[in-house]
Every structure is written in C-alpha cells, then in structure tokens.
Write an enzyme that holds these catalytic residues in place. Structure first.
Site, PDB file in Angstrom:
ATOM      1  N   GLU A 133       0.876  -1.159  -0.155  1.00  0.00           N
ATOM      2  CA  GLU A 133       0.025   0.042  -0.038  1.00  0.00           C
ATOM      3  C   GLU A 133       0.979   1.193   0.097  1.00  0.00           C
ATOM      4  O   GLU A 133       1.976   1.167   0.441  1.00  0.00           O
ATOM      5  CB  GLU A 133      -0.951   0.030   1.173  1.00  0.00           C
ATOM      6  CG  GLU A 133      -1.726   1.095   1.447  1.00  0.00           C
ATOM      7  CD  GLU A 133      -2.467   0.879   2.846  1.00  0.00           C
ATOM      8  OE1 GLU A 133      -1.859   0.185   3.646  1.00  0.00           O
ATOM      9  OE2 GLU A 133      -3.403   1.644   3.080  1.00  0.00           O
ATOM     10  N   LYS A 145      -9.404   1.997  -2.113  1.00  0.00           N
ATOM     11  CA  LYS A 145      -9.449   1.418  -0.654  1.00  0.00           C
ATOM     12  C   LYS A 145     -10.998   1.676  -0.317  1.00  0.00           C
ATOM     13  O   LYS A 145     -11.339   3.024  -0.300  1.00  0.00           O
ATOM     14  CB  LYS A 145      -8.669   2.111   0.251  1.00  0.00           C
ATOM     15  CG  LYS A 145      -8.676   1.199   1.748  1.00  0.00           C
ATOM     16  CD  LYS A 145      -7.195   1.698   2.461  1.00  0.00           C
ATOM     17  CE  LYS A 145      -7.265   0.753   3.586  1.00  0.00           C
ATOM     18  NZ  LYS A 145      -5.872   1.268   4.375  1.00  0.00           N
ATOM     19  N   VAL A 163      -0.324  -2.523  10.791  1.00  0.00           N
ATOM     20  CA  VAL A 163       0.229  -1.953  11.919  1.00  0.00           C
ATOM     21  C   VAL A 163      -0.131  -2.714  13.309  1.00  0.00           C
ATOM     22  O   VAL A 163       0.469  -2.615  14.253  1.00  0.00           O
ATOM     23  CB  VAL A 163      -0.162  -0.497  12.137  1.00  0.00           C
ATOM     24  CG1 VAL A 163       0.677   0.198  11.071  1.00  0.00           C
ATOM     25  CG2 VAL A 163      -1.435  -0.060  12.423  1.00  0.00           C
ATOM     26  N   CYS A 175      -5.090  -3.565   2.618  1.00  0.00           N
ATOM     27  CA  CYS A 175      -4.827  -3.371   4.291  1.00  0.00           C
ATOM     28  C   CYS A 175      -6.071  -3.535   4.997  1.00  0.00           C
ATOM     29  O   CYS A 175      -6.624  -4.672   4.791  1.00  0.00           O
ATOM     30  CB  CYS A 175      -4.025  -2.197   4.391  1.00  0.00           C
ATOM     31  SG  CYS A 175      -3.064  -2.282   5.836  1.00  0.00           S
TER      32      CYS A 175
END
Ligand code: ACM
Length: 272
Positions: A42, A111, A173, A146
């Site tokens: 990404e 996205k 993350v 993501c």
C-alpha cells in the site's frame, strides 16, 4: 490457458515524502521479476503517515502517471504488477492500487475501508470490489487494501465474484491480521497474497507530540486452506513467491456432500 500462476510479493520500507527514492527502490526490486503476478505494498510511492489531504495533494499521482512509471516493467516481464499509491483524480485523492497489464492497460481499485488518519486524507473508495482476468494465465484476481481485511465482506465479495487469488497491498500495524488473512483464504477457498511493508515512520504532530507507526512486515502467501506457503521476516527487503493452481481455488467442495458456496443460506444472512 495455464491454471498455474506464479505470484510474488515485494516487501520493502518506503520512505515518507521521498517519491524519487521510493521509485528507485521499486525499480531495483521489480526490474527482473517475471512472476505472473507481482504485488507491492500500500502507498509504496509515498510512505504512509499523511496527516491531512493537503499533504496528499503534494505527493499524489494520477493513475496514468503511475502506469507510465511502472508500465515498462510490466511489458518487459510480461506480467501483472499490482502496487499501492496515493491517487489523484481531479480534486479527489484515493488510497488506491493499480493493476498494470503487459499491454499497458490498467485497472484501479480504491480502498473501501479507510483506516485511522486516512479518514482525514483520502476520499472513500468508489470502485467497489471487482475481479479481473490475468491476460496470460487462467487466473482471476481480486484486489483489496490493508484494513479491508477486517471486513470479511471484502474477501467474500471478491470470492463470490470469482477471484482465485485475493491480493492485499498493505501497511499493517496490528499483529492480528495473520489470523484474519488465513481465515479469509479458508472460508472462501481462495489464495491470499499479502504484500506488507516494514519499518516505522515518525511524524511530529501539531500539538507537539510524536506519532510513530511501526509496520509489521511478514508478507505472506496463503493457500486455499489458509496454510502459509511462504512468509517474509518482520524486517528487511524481501521477495517471496509461490505457484497457485486455479483448479483448486475454483473447486469449492471439500467432499462429495459439502460445497462452501452452494451450502450458503443467504436468506438467513443480514441484508443491510
Ligand atoms: C491500514 O489500513 N493501513 C492499516
């Protein structure tokens, strides 16, 4: 056409606000990759930690501009390259992936589920989830980005539309995604390829505090049972690859009585 398709994910650490350096790094990593599908993370042209849309404006590219940059590698290696970028379309910005074909045509996914401060920076994607054919292999590809993984509807939609493989360009993350991605593969009987980044980015915020995001690496390719075929380390540039067989992803039955698509009972599912 061949049902076997080779897939590679490219893991690296883009540097925020350093487009020229990131382009150089991307070039050196993909120049000689002739896998049928090559997947990059990404926002791999810009880095991740935008704070507002003004910052995106300075670094975003049109899909045409990005295609021009990547196009020669797709032609040279006769493959499909999927890569995340900050997309500019007139006065809007999207967190997007481009899928570039060897004839230089391309298709863009924007996205759907924006994460954290992306909500201050990008418009919500308007493409929805879709599937496209690999031009040289009997393989149907669906893209997500993501945080889309947290919503099983993303992968389910792609699988119901016929995806053999779901690609996930990512800047992950949290540590939970591995469980999620494996489940998305298993419950849909599809391959999943996650191209994640590693490293961290720190930004000084207007209130004087520092925001540091650390990305979790471990890019992975999962088979249709959610079994890990290949996985990268937490840190370090890394290319992992695996061959997928689309005869397997298209057979949704696992014994003579059970078929995970035919056995669905949509009448009893929520229709929001
Ligand atoms: C993410 O969507 N980049 C976590």
């Amino acid at each position: 056409m061949n049902h076997i398709c080779s897939v590679a994910t490219v893991q690296f650490a883009p540097v925020f606000d350093e487009i020229a350096q990131n382009f150089q790094q991307i070039e050196s990593l993909i120049r000689d990759l002739d896998d049928d599908i090559v997947i990059l993370p990404e926002l791999c042209t810009t880095g991740y930690s935008f704070l507002n849309s003004k910052e995106v404006e300075g670094l975003a590219l049109t899909a045409n501009e990005f295609a021009d940059f990547l196009g020669d590698y797709s032609v040279k290696n006769n493959n499909v390259i999927i890569a995340g970028f900050a997309e500019k379309d007139e006065d809007r910005f999207y967190n997007s992936t481009i899928a570039l074909m060897p004839d230089k045509s391309y298709i863009v996914y924007r996205k759907t589920h924006l994460f954290y401060k992306e909500k201050y920076c990008f418009s919500y994607g308007d493409t929805g989830f879709f599937v496209f054919n690999h031009p040289n292999r009997n393989c149907r590809i669906g893209m997500m980005i993501c945080y889309d993984w947290r919503f099983p509807e993303s992968a389910r939609t792609l699988a119901l539309k016929g995806a053999d493989i779901i690609t996930c360009s990512a800047n992950l993350v949290t540590p939970y995604w591995e469980t999620g991605m494996k489940s998305r593969a298993l419950e849909n009987n599809v391959y999943v390829a996650v191209s994640n980044r590693y490293g961290s980015e720190s930004r000084l915020l207007p209130d004087g505090t520092m925001q540091t995001l650390t990305f979790t690496g471990k890019s992975a390719i999962y088979d249709n049972h959610g079994i890990t075929l290949q996985q990268a380390a937490i840190n370090g540039d890394s290319i992992i690859r695996a061959a997928i067989d689309t005869n397997i992803s298209r057979n949704k039955s696992f014994d003579e009585l059970d078929d995970i698509f035919n056995d669905r009972r949509p009448t009893f599912y929520m229709n929001e």
